[in-house]
Scaffold this active site. Structure first.
Site, PDB file in Angstrom:
ATOM      1  CG  ASP A   9      -0.173   0.064   2.722  1.00 18.59           C
ATOM      2  OD1 ASP A   9       0.877   0.308   2.685  1.00 18.59           O
ATOM      3  OD2 ASP A   9      -1.041   0.498   3.632  1.00 18.59           O
ATOM      4  CB  CYS A  66       1.113  -2.547   4.695  1.00 25.61           C
ATOM      5  SG  CYS A  66       0.946  -3.530   6.239  1.00 25.61           S
ATOM      6  CB  THR A  68       2.335  -2.532  10.933  1.00 22.33           C
ATOM      7  OG1 THR A  68       1.154  -3.141  10.318  1.00 22.33           O
ATOM      8  CG2 THR A  68       2.006  -1.273  11.439  1.00 22.33           C
ATOM      9  N   GLY A  69       3.056  -4.231   8.123  1.00 22.85           N
ATOM     10  CA  GLY A  69       3.338  -5.809   7.677  1.00 22.85           C
ATOM     11  C   GLY A  69       2.245  -6.542   8.141  1.00 22.85           C
ATOM     12  CG  HIS A  99       9.827 -24.098  12.271  1.00 22.97           C
ATOM     13  ND1 HIS A  99      10.101 -23.902  13.634  1.00 22.97           N
ATOM     14  CD2 HIS A  99      10.987 -24.791  11.794  1.00 22.97           C
ATOM     15  CE1 HIS A  99      11.318 -24.295  14.133  1.00 22.97           C
ATOM     16  NE2 HIS A  99      12.075 -24.633  13.027  1.00 22.97           N
ATOM     17  NE  ARG A 133       9.686 -29.681  15.485  1.00 24.32           N
ATOM     18  CZ  ARG A 133      10.877 -29.407  15.006  1.00 24.32           C
ATOM     19  NH1 ARG A 133      11.664 -30.295  14.309  1.00 24.32           N
ATOM     20  NH2 ARG A 133      11.467 -28.342  15.532  1.00 24.32           N
ATOM     21  CG  HIS A 134       8.086 -27.945  11.195  1.00 23.96           C
ATOM     22  ND1 HIS A 134       7.924 -27.504  12.396  1.00 23.96           N
ATOM     23  CD2 HIS A 134       9.597 -28.243  10.966  1.00 23.96           C
ATOM     24  CE1 HIS A 134       9.110 -27.266  13.040  1.00 23.96           C
ATOM     25  NE2 HIS A 134       9.720 -27.767  12.310  1.00 23.96           N
TER      26      HIS A 134
END
Ligand code: RB5
Length: 157
Positions: A9, A66, A68-69, A99, A133-134
Protein backbone atom coordinates in the site's frame (compact mmCIF):
# COMPACT_ATOMS: atom_id res chain seq x y z
CA UNK A 1 15.97 -17.87 -9.17
CA UNK A 2 12.37 -17.49 -8.16
CA UNK A 3 9.26 -15.92 -9.63
CA UNK A 4 8.05 -13.49 -7.00
CA UNK A 5 4.93 -11.34 -6.68
CA UNK A 6 5.34 -8.08 -4.78
CA UNK A 7 2.78 -5.60 -3.53
CA UNK A 8 2.31 -2.78 -1.06
CA UNK A 9 0.00 0.00 0.00
CA UNK A 10 1.03 3.67 0.11
CA UNK A 11 2.69 3.14 3.50
CA UNK A 12 4.87 0.37 2.12
CA UNK A 13 5.46 1.38 -1.47
CA UNK A 14 8.90 2.88 -0.97
CA UNK A 15 10.26 -0.24 0.71
CA UNK A 16 8.46 -2.42 -1.83
CA UNK A 17 10.19 -0.54 -4.65
CA UNK A 18 13.57 -1.03 -2.96
CA UNK A 19 12.90 -4.75 -2.60
CA UNK A 20 11.63 -5.14 -6.17
CA UNK A 21 14.79 -3.47 -7.53
CA UNK A 22 16.99 -5.57 -5.26
CA UNK A 23 15.31 -8.82 -6.26
CA UNK A 24 15.44 -8.01 -9.97
CA UNK A 25 19.12 -7.12 -9.69
CA UNK A 26 19.65 -10.49 -8.05
CA UNK A 27 18.09 -12.16 -11.10
CA UNK A 28 14.63 -12.99 -9.80
CA UNK A 29 11.53 -12.50 -11.93
CA UNK A 30 9.32 -10.07 -10.06
CA UNK A 31 5.69 -9.28 -10.82
CA UNK A 32 5.05 -5.86 -9.30
CA UNK A 33 1.35 -5.76 -8.35
CA UNK A 34 1.53 -2.12 -7.16
CA UNK A 35 0.76 0.25 -5.68
CA UNK A 36 3.00 2.57 -7.67
CA UNK A 37 2.78 5.87 -5.82
CA UNK A 38 2.05 7.56 -2.52
CA UNK A 39 -1.67 8.11 -3.05
CA UNK A 40 -3.64 6.41 -0.30
CA UNK A 41 -4.90 2.94 -1.14
CA UNK A 42 -6.22 0.03 0.89
CA UNK A 43 -3.67 -2.61 1.90
CA UNK A 44 -6.14 -5.55 1.62
CA UNK A 45 -6.36 -5.00 -2.15
CA UNK A 46 -2.60 -5.44 -2.56
CA UNK A 47 -2.35 -8.32 -0.14
CA UNK A 48 -5.01 -10.06 -2.16
CA UNK A 49 -3.31 -9.34 -5.50
CA UNK A 50 -0.05 -10.88 -4.32
CA UNK A 51 -1.81 -13.77 -2.63
CA UNK A 52 -3.83 -14.61 -5.74
CA UNK A 53 -0.62 -14.82 -7.77
CA UNK A 54 0.87 -17.24 -5.26
CA UNK A 55 -2.32 -19.22 -4.86
CA UNK A 56 -2.63 -19.62 -8.65
CA UNK A 57 0.98 -20.76 -8.98
CA UNK A 58 1.84 -17.69 -11.07
CA UNK A 59 4.42 -16.80 -8.42
CA UNK A 60 6.31 -19.15 -6.13
CA UNK A 61 6.60 -16.60 -3.36
CA UNK A 62 5.22 -13.21 -2.42
CA UNK A 63 6.59 -10.08 -0.81
CA UNK A 64 4.11 -7.69 0.81
CA UNK A 65 4.74 -4.37 2.51
CA UNK A 66 2.46 -2.02 4.40
CA UNK A 67 3.11 0.31 7.30
CA UNK A 68 3.42 -2.51 9.81
CA UNK A 69 3.37 -5.61 7.63
CA UNK A 70 0.42 -6.79 9.69
CA UNK A 71 -2.73 -5.73 7.88
CA UNK A 72 -1.50 -6.85 4.48
CA UNK A 73 -0.61 -10.26 5.98
CA UNK A 74 -4.10 -10.59 7.43
CA UNK A 75 -5.57 -9.99 3.98
CA UNK A 76 -3.17 -12.33 2.16
CA UNK A 77 -3.90 -15.12 4.62
CA UNK A 78 -7.56 -15.14 3.57
CA UNK A 79 -6.56 -16.61 0.20
CA UNK A 80 -6.41 -20.41 0.11
CA UNK A 81 -2.93 -21.88 -0.15
CA UNK A 82 -1.26 -18.73 1.11
CA UNK A 83 0.69 -18.64 4.33
CA UNK A 84 1.76 -15.05 4.88
CA UNK A 85 4.01 -14.12 7.78
CA UNK A 86 4.87 -10.72 9.20
CA UNK A 87 8.56 -10.69 10.02
CA UNK A 88 10.84 -8.14 11.61
CA UNK A 89 14.26 -9.68 11.24
CA UNK A 90 16.35 -12.43 9.66
CA UNK A 91 15.50 -15.01 12.31
CA UNK A 92 11.74 -14.72 11.98
CA UNK A 93 12.03 -14.66 8.18
CA UNK A 94 14.09 -17.87 8.15
CA UNK A 95 12.00 -19.70 10.74
CA UNK A 96 8.68 -19.00 9.07
CA UNK A 97 9.96 -20.68 5.88
CA UNK A 98 11.50 -23.60 7.78
CA UNK A 99 8.61 -24.28 10.16
CA UNK A 100 5.45 -22.73 8.68
CA UNK A 101 6.25 -23.15 4.97
CA UNK A 102 5.35 -19.48 4.61
CA UNK A 103 5.06 -18.45 0.99
CA UNK A 104 4.49 -14.72 1.46
CA UNK A 105 6.77 -12.51 3.54
CA UNK A 106 5.26 -9.33 4.94
CA UNK A 107 7.24 -6.36 6.18
CA UNK A 108 6.48 -3.03 7.82
CA UNK A 109 8.08 -0.04 6.17
CA UNK A 110 7.40 2.05 9.29
CA UNK A 111 9.02 -0.51 11.57
CA UNK A 112 12.23 -1.76 9.96
CA UNK A 113 14.86 -0.15 7.78
CA UNK A 114 15.55 -1.26 4.24
CA UNK A 115 18.84 -3.00 5.11
CA UNK A 116 17.13 -5.29 7.61
CA UNK A 117 14.27 -5.80 5.18
CA UNK A 118 16.65 -6.91 2.43
CA UNK A 119 18.45 -9.27 4.81
CA UNK A 120 15.11 -10.71 5.92
CA UNK A 121 13.96 -11.25 2.33
CA UNK A 122 17.27 -12.92 1.49
CA UNK A 123 16.91 -15.24 4.50
CA UNK A 124 13.34 -16.03 3.46
CA UNK A 125 14.43 -16.93 -0.09
CA UNK A 126 17.42 -18.99 1.03
CA UNK A 127 15.54 -21.05 3.61
CA UNK A 128 13.33 -24.01 2.79
CA UNK A 129 10.57 -25.91 4.54
CA UNK A 130 11.95 -28.56 6.87
CA UNK A 131 8.93 -30.88 6.58
CA UNK A 132 8.85 -33.68 9.16
CA UNK A 133 6.95 -32.71 12.29
CA UNK A 134 5.97 -29.41 10.68
CA UNK A 135 4.07 -31.01 7.79
CA UNK A 136 0.86 -32.02 9.63
CA UNK A 137 0.80 -28.67 11.42
CA UNK A 138 0.94 -26.74 8.16
CA UNK A 139 -1.73 -29.05 6.73
CA UNK A 140 -3.97 -28.08 9.65
CA UNK A 141 -3.45 -24.40 8.84
CA UNK A 142 -4.39 -24.97 5.20
CA UNK A 143 -7.45 -27.00 6.19
CA UNK A 144 -8.91 -23.96 7.94
CA UNK A 145 -9.81 -22.34 4.61
CA UNK A 146 -11.91 -23.68 1.72
CA UNK A 147 -10.03 -24.59 -1.45
CA UNK A 148 -11.15 -21.47 -3.31
CA UNK A 149 -12.92 -18.17 -2.76
CA UNK A 150 -14.11 -15.40 -5.08
CA UNK A 151 -11.73 -12.57 -5.86
CA UNK A 152 -12.62 -8.96 -5.15
CA UNK A 153 -9.36 -7.42 -6.32
CA UNK A 154 -8.60 -5.95 -9.72
CA UNK A 155 -5.22 -5.05 -11.08
CA UNK A 156 -4.41 -1.35 -11.14
CA UNK A 157 -3.66 0.13 -14.53
C1 RB5 B 1 -1.82 2.64 6.57
O1 RB5 B 1 -1.90 3.85 7.23
C2 RB5 B 1 -1.54 1.50 7.55
O2 RB5 B 1 -2.61 1.36 8.42
C3 RB5 B 1 -1.25 0.22 6.83
O3 RB5 B 1 -0.18 0.40 5.96
C4 RB5 B 1 -0.85 -0.96 7.69
O4 RB5 B 1 0.13 -0.61 8.61
C5 RB5 B 1 -1.94 -1.74 8.29
O5 RB5 B 1 -1.71 -2.81 8.88
Amino acid sequence: MARIAAGADHAGVQLKDVLVAYLRDAGHEVVDCGTYGLDRVDYPDYGELVARKVSAGEAELGVCVCGTGIGIAMAANKVPGVRAATVHDVISARLTRQHNDANVICLGERLIDSTVAIEAVDAFLEASFEGGRHTPRVAKIDALLPASSPTTATYPE
